[in-house]
Scaffold this motif. Structure first.
Motif, PDB file in Angstrom:
ATOM      1  N   ASN A 102     -17.959 -13.649  17.312  1.00 28.37           N
ATOM      2  CA  ASN A 102     -16.675 -13.708  16.588  1.00 28.37           C
ATOM      3  C   ASN A 102     -16.444 -12.528  15.665  1.00 28.37           C
ATOM      4  O   ASN A 102     -15.553 -12.559  14.818  1.00 28.37           O
ATOM      5  CB  ASN A 102     -16.596 -15.025  15.800  1.00 28.37           C
ATOM      6  CG  ASN A 102     -16.610 -16.206  16.751  1.00 28.37           C
ATOM      7  OD1 ASN A 102     -15.782 -16.290  17.652  1.00 28.37           O
ATOM      8  ND2 ASN A 102     -17.588 -17.084  16.585  1.00 28.37           N
ATOM      9  N   GLU A 103     -17.277 -11.507  15.780  1.00 29.89           N
ATOM     10  CA  GLU A 103     -17.162 -10.330  14.907  1.00 29.89           C
ATOM     11  C   GLU A 103     -16.265  -9.282  15.559  1.00 29.89           C
ATOM     12  O   GLU A 103     -16.176  -9.223  16.787  1.00 29.89           O
ATOM     13  CB  GLU A 103     -18.548  -9.687  14.687  1.00 29.89           C
ATOM     14  CG  GLU A 103     -19.644 -10.650  14.279  1.00 29.89           C
ATOM     15  CD  GLU A 103     -19.567 -11.040  12.819  1.00 29.89           C
ATOM     16  OE1 GLU A 103     -18.597 -10.620  12.143  1.00 29.89           O
ATOM     17  OE2 GLU A 103     -20.458 -11.762  12.358  1.00 29.89           O
ATOM     18  N   LEU A 104     -15.666  -8.449  14.699  1.00 31.11           N
ATOM     19  CA  LEU A 104     -14.888  -7.329  15.249  1.00 31.11           C
ATOM     20  C   LEU A 104     -15.861  -6.250  15.746  1.00 31.11           C
ATOM     21  O   LEU A 104     -16.677  -5.743  14.968  1.00 31.11           O
ATOM     22  CB  LEU A 104     -13.969  -6.760  14.156  1.00 31.11           C
ATOM     23  CG  LEU A 104     -13.156  -5.511  14.545  1.00 31.11           C
ATOM     24  CD1 LEU A 104     -12.195  -5.806  15.706  1.00 31.11           C
ATOM     25  CD2 LEU A 104     -12.366  -4.987  13.340  1.00 31.11           C
ATOM     26  N   VAL A 105     -15.812  -5.960  17.049  1.00 27.55           N
ATOM     27  CA  VAL A 105     -16.664  -4.911  17.615  1.00 27.55           C
ATOM     28  C   VAL A 105     -15.812  -3.947  18.441  1.00 27.55           C
ATOM     29  O   VAL A 105     -14.729  -4.302  18.904  1.00 27.55           O
ATOM     30  CB  VAL A 105     -17.823  -5.482  18.483  1.00 27.55           C
ATOM     31  CG1 VAL A 105     -18.736  -6.386  17.675  1.00 27.55           C
ATOM     32  CG2 VAL A 105     -17.303  -6.191  19.722  1.00 27.55           C
ATOM     33  N   ILE A 106     -16.335  -2.719  18.609  1.00 29.87           N
ATOM     34  CA  ILE A 106     -15.600  -1.665  19.308  1.00 29.87           C
ATOM     35  C   ILE A 106     -16.323  -1.323  20.605  1.00 29.87           C
ATOM     36  O   ILE A 106     -17.559  -1.242  20.621  1.00 29.87           O
ATOM     37  CB  ILE A 106     -15.548  -0.399  18.405  1.00 29.87           C
ATOM     38  CG1 ILE A 106     -14.758  -0.693  17.127  1.00 29.87           C
ATOM     39  CG2 ILE A 106     -14.954   0.808  19.122  1.00 29.87           C
ATOM     40  CD1 ILE A 106     -13.379  -1.232  17.352  1.00 29.87           C
ATOM     41  N   ALA A 107     -15.550  -1.130  21.673  1.00 29.89           N
ATOM     42  CA  ALA A 107     -16.130  -0.765  22.972  1.00 29.89           C
ATOM     43  C   ALA A 107     -15.619   0.617  23.376  1.00 29.89           C
ATOM     44  O   ALA A 107     -14.410   0.855  23.389  1.00 29.89           O
ATOM     45  CB  ALA A 107     -15.741  -1.796  24.017  1.00 29.89           C
ATOM     46  N   VAL A 108     -16.560   1.520  23.704  1.00 37.12           N
ATOM     47  CA  VAL A 108     -16.223   2.917  24.005  1.00 37.12           C
ATOM     48  C   VAL A 108     -16.465   3.195  25.491  1.00 37.12           C
ATOM     49  O   VAL A 108     -17.434   2.687  26.055  1.00 37.12           O
ATOM     50  CB  VAL A 108     -17.144   3.852  23.176  1.00 37.12           C
ATOM     51  CG1 VAL A 108     -16.845   5.324  23.461  1.00 37.12           C
ATOM     52  CG2 VAL A 108     -17.025   3.550  21.685  1.00 37.12           C
ATOM     53  N   GLY A 109     -15.603   4.040  26.087  1.00 41.40           N
ATOM     54  CA  GLY A 109     -15.923   4.565  27.412  1.00 41.40           C
ATOM     55  C   GLY A 109     -14.824   4.456  28.438  1.00 41.40           C
ATOM     56  O   GLY A 109     -13.797   3.798  28.219  1.00 41.40           O
ATOM     57  N   LYS A 110     -15.073   5.092  29.576  1.00 43.98           N
ATOM     58  CA  LYS A 110     -14.094   5.117  30.680  1.00 43.98           C
ATOM     59  C   LYS A 110     -13.918   3.715  31.263  1.00 43.98           C
ATOM     60  O   LYS A 110     -14.772   2.845  31.063  1.00 43.98           O
ATOM     61  CB  LYS A 110     -14.570   6.079  31.773  1.00 43.98           C
ATOM     62  CG  LYS A 110     -15.795   5.571  32.505  1.00 43.98           C
ATOM     63  CD  LYS A 110     -16.252   6.488  33.624  1.00 43.98           C
ATOM     64  CE  LYS A 110     -17.457   5.862  34.323  1.00 43.98           C
ATOM     65  NZ  LYS A 110     -18.069   6.713  35.319  1.00 43.98           N
ATOM     66  N   GLY A 111     -12.835   3.530  31.992  1.00 42.84           N
ATOM     67  CA  GLY A 111     -12.603   2.245  32.663  1.00 42.84           C
ATOM     68  C   GLY A 111     -12.052   1.212  31.704  1.00 42.84           C
ATOM     69  O   GLY A 111     -11.120   1.491  30.946  1.00 42.84           O
ATOM     70  N   GLU A 112     -12.642   0.021  31.734  1.00 37.77           N
ATOM     71  CA  GLU A 112     -12.130  -1.098  30.930  1.00 37.77           C
ATOM     72  C   GLU A 112     -13.245  -1.632  30.038  1.00 37.77           C
ATOM     73  O   GLU A 112     -13.722  -2.752  30.246  1.00 37.77           O
ATOM     74  CB  GLU A 112     -11.668  -2.217  31.858  1.00 37.77           C
ATOM     75  CG  GLU A 112     -10.699  -1.786  32.930  1.00 37.77           C
ATOM     76  CD  GLU A 112     -10.660  -2.781  34.099  1.00 37.77           C
ATOM     77  OE1 GLU A 112     -11.230  -3.882  34.017  1.00 37.77           O
ATOM     78  OE2 GLU A 112     -10.047  -2.423  35.104  1.00 37.77           O
ATOM     79  N   PRO A 113     -13.687  -0.824  29.050  1.00 34.67           N
ATOM     80  CA  PRO A 113     -14.861  -1.252  28.265  1.00 34.67           C
ATOM     81  C   PRO A 113     -14.646  -2.561  27.514  1.00 34.67           C
ATOM     82  O   PRO A 113     -15.569  -3.364  27.403  1.00 34.67           O
ATOM     83  CB  PRO A 113     -15.089  -0.079  27.305  1.00 34.67           C
ATOM     84  CG  PRO A 113     -13.799   0.651  27.243  1.00 34.67           C
ATOM     85  CD  PRO A 113     -13.154   0.468  28.578  1.00 34.67           C
ATOM     86  N   ALA A 114     -13.404  -2.797  27.024  1.00 33.84           N
ATOM     87  CA  ALA A 114     -13.171  -4.040  26.274  1.00 33.84           C
ATOM     88  C   ALA A 114     -13.155  -5.243  27.215  1.00 33.84           C
ATOM     89  O   ALA A 114     -13.653  -6.322  26.868  1.00 33.84           O
ATOM     90  CB  ALA A 114     -11.860  -3.944  25.493  1.00 33.84           C
ATOM     91  N   ALA A 115     -12.637  -5.052  28.437  1.00 29.55           N
ATOM     92  CA  ALA A 115     -12.623  -6.152  29.416  1.00 29.55           C
ATOM     93  C   ALA A 115     -14.050  -6.542  29.794  1.00 29.55           C
ATOM     94  O   ALA A 115     -14.370  -7.715  29.981  1.00 29.55           O
ATOM     95  CB  ALA A 115     -11.837  -5.733  30.656  1.00 29.55           C
ATOM     96  N   VAL A 116     -14.927  -5.532  29.906  1.00 27.78           N
ATOM     97  CA  VAL A 116     -16.342  -5.803  30.217  1.00 27.78           C
ATOM     98  C   VAL A 116     -16.927  -6.707  29.140  1.00 27.78           C
ATOM     99  O   VAL A 116     -17.553  -7.735  29.417  1.00 27.78           O
ATOM    100  CB  VAL A 116     -17.145  -4.478  30.280  1.00 27.78           C
ATOM    101  CG1 VAL A 116     -18.641  -4.737  30.296  1.00 27.78           C
ATOM    102  CG2 VAL A 116     -16.721  -3.642  31.487  1.00 27.78           C
ATOM    103  N   MET A 117     -16.688  -6.336  27.867  1.00 33.08           N
ATOM    104  CA  MET A 117     -17.279  -7.076  26.753  1.00 33.08           C
ATOM    105  C   MET A 117     -16.647  -8.475  26.624  1.00 33.08           C
ATOM    106  O   MET A 117     -17.338  -9.436  26.312  1.00 33.08           O
ATOM    107  CB  MET A 117     -17.107  -6.293  25.451  1.00 33.08           C
ATOM    108  CG  MET A 117     -17.779  -4.931  25.462  1.00 33.08           C
ATOM    109  SD  MET A 117     -19.569  -5.044  25.624  1.00 33.08           S
ATOM    110  CE  MET A 117     -20.003  -5.446  23.949  1.00 33.08           C
ATOM    111  N   SER A 118     -15.344  -8.569  26.891  1.00 33.37           N
ATOM    112  CA  SER A 118     -14.692  -9.895  26.845  1.00 33.37           C
ATOM    113  C   SER A 118     -15.313 -10.801  27.894  1.00 33.37           C
ATOM    114  O   SER A 118     -15.547 -11.978  27.639  1.00 33.37           O
ATOM    115  CB  SER A 118     -13.205  -9.809  27.153  1.00 33.37           C
ATOM    116  OG  SER A 118     -12.566  -9.010  26.222  1.00 33.37           O
ATOM    117  N   GLU A 119     -15.567 -10.238  29.076  1.00 31.20           N
ATOM    118  CA  GLU A 119     -16.153 -11.059  30.131  1.00 31.20           C
ATOM    119  C   GLU A 119     -17.550 -11.559  29.725  1.00 31.20           C
ATOM    120  O   GLU A 119     -17.972 -12.632  30.144  1.00 31.20           O
ATOM    121  CB  GLU A 119     -16.205 -10.273  31.450  1.00 31.20           C
ATOM    122  CG  GLU A 119     -16.435 -11.197  32.620  1.00 31.20           C
ATOM    123  CD  GLU A 119     -15.973 -10.657  33.955  1.00 31.20           C
ATOM    124  OE1 GLU A 119     -14.759 -10.415  34.098  1.00 31.20           O
ATOM    125  OE2 GLU A 119     -16.830 -10.484  34.841  1.00 31.20           O
TER     126      GLU A 119
END
Ligand code: G3P
Ligand code: MG
Length: 359
Positions: A102-119
């Motif tokens: 539930n913490e605010l985190v940042i995802a870096v990189g090509k493609g869909e880094p936030a979608a990866v982390m959400s999954e």
């Protein structure tokens, strides 16, 4: 479909070996199959299309969810790859979800880094693209970046939800995850330095607390379509670290995942063991201990001596390393520092060797 559904009617003699394939420089260069990879993979399936030999992909690359990568690979290679057969550099980030759910985190990189982390279950993750867009003038060079000017910031619904739960301009970032290769090094180094030197809030005072920083791999170079190797995430890490250590009073702390870490090979063993027991309906019992791995040999086929071969060597029994000449390694003889158990030209040659040896 699960392995058991796929293979319920297929009861071959239990294979005592499994194969881990590196992707970049072994199976593909860019998006082009190389080294006879589609033909080699087909040999691991029966004529009916059911899988005969346990195998997975063990890549340090990534940027899209494993399920999406599996369908992409299936299309490119002409065989049915399941998501459970795809282990990417960032796959171990899943194990950190309890800490940051539930913490605010940042995802870096090509493609869909936030979608990866959400999954993986991270609820409040923003890509560094989205995050940066909330801070006016955070990147003074953005006006010169034609791609950034043209790209209308089109926030998806997940990112909108995150910004309903978090106040991006006042909540501190609790961790940064480099999921895949940075596309805009200057912006990403700038914004990561902002986050990491201030305890998680760009534009505020310097802090002694550095939010944790995680990298999906530490590959200095990798083989893409260009004839010579390209700079990878390890090169980006060196650049970020060099800048951070010059502008800040303490040195950068970080954790890198991916090959050659022994945990990657342990995890691969476990996935192959589950694959074998589920698709062949075998009960894996060894000396009365259900759960021990049933393999005499596990083959790692890679192109990078200091990553794939070093990793397999460190992992020890039952790993056997095979180095191809289709990627980072192009030498005639074996690699002097990280010699493989076998050197071949292509992945097809590697699979032929394995099947002759084992069947
Ligand atoms: O970015 C991809 C690269 O780091 C290596 O990928 O498949 O050779 O492990 P792979
Ligand atoms: Mg490779």
């Amino acid at each position: 479909r699960s392995f058991s559904q796929l293979h319920s009617q297929y009861q071959p003699e239990r294979p005592s070996f499994g194969i881990a394939f590196d992707i970049d420089g072994v199976i593909l260069r860019g998006r082009t199959p190389i080294g006879g990879s589609p033909q080699a993979l087909r040999k691991l399936y029966a004529d009916s299309g059911t899988l005969k030999i346990p195998f997975l992909f063990l890549t340090n690359g990534g940027g899209i969810p494993e399920s999406k990568r599996a369908s992409e690979l299936s299309k490119l290679l002409g065989v049915n790859i399941l998501p459970s057969q795809v282990v990417q550099g960032h796959s171990p980030f899943r194990s950190l979800v309890n800490r940051y759910e539930n913490e605010l985190v940042i995802a870096v990189g090509k493609g869909e880094p936030a979608a990866v982390m959400s999954e993986y279950g991270f609820k409040n993750v923003l890509s560094i693209d989205d995050y940066s867009s909330y801070f006016c003038n955070i990147d003074p060079l953005s006006r010169y970046k034609s791609w950034a000017i043209k790209q209308e910031v089109n926030k998806n619904s997940t990112s909108k939800e995150v910004t309903r739960r978090c106040n991006v301009l006042s909540d501190r970032v609790q961790a940064a995850f480099v999921v895949s290769d940075s596309v805009d090094w200057s912006r990403d180094i700038q914004v990561l330095c902002d986050i990491l030197t201030t305890g998680g809030l760009p534009g505020t005072e310097r802090s002694n607390h550095q939010p944790p920083l995680y990298f999906a791999n530490d590959d200095l170079e990798y083989q893409a379509e260009f004839p010579s190797e390209r700079l990878g995430m390890g090169a980006f890490r060196i650049a970020l670290e060099a800048v951070f250590n010059r502008i800040h009073h303490s040195t950068l702390e970080y954790t890198s995942f991916g090959k050659p870490n022994p945990s990657v090979f342990k995890n691969a063993e476990e996935i192959l063991r589950l694959q074998l027991s589920s698709y062949c309906n075998y009960q894996i019992v060894n000396n009365g201990n259900t759960g021990s791995h049933p393999f005499k040999t596990l083959y790692m086929i890679g192109d990078n001596p200091s990553v794939d071969i070093k990793g397999a060597k460190q992992a020890g029994h039952p790993w056997f390393s095979i180095l191809t000449r289709t990627g980072v390694f192009k030498g005639k003889e074996n690699h002097p520092e990280f010699p493989a158990d076998l050197v071949v030209d292509t992945v097809q040659e590697a699979v032929d060797y394995i099947l002759e040896n084992e069947c």
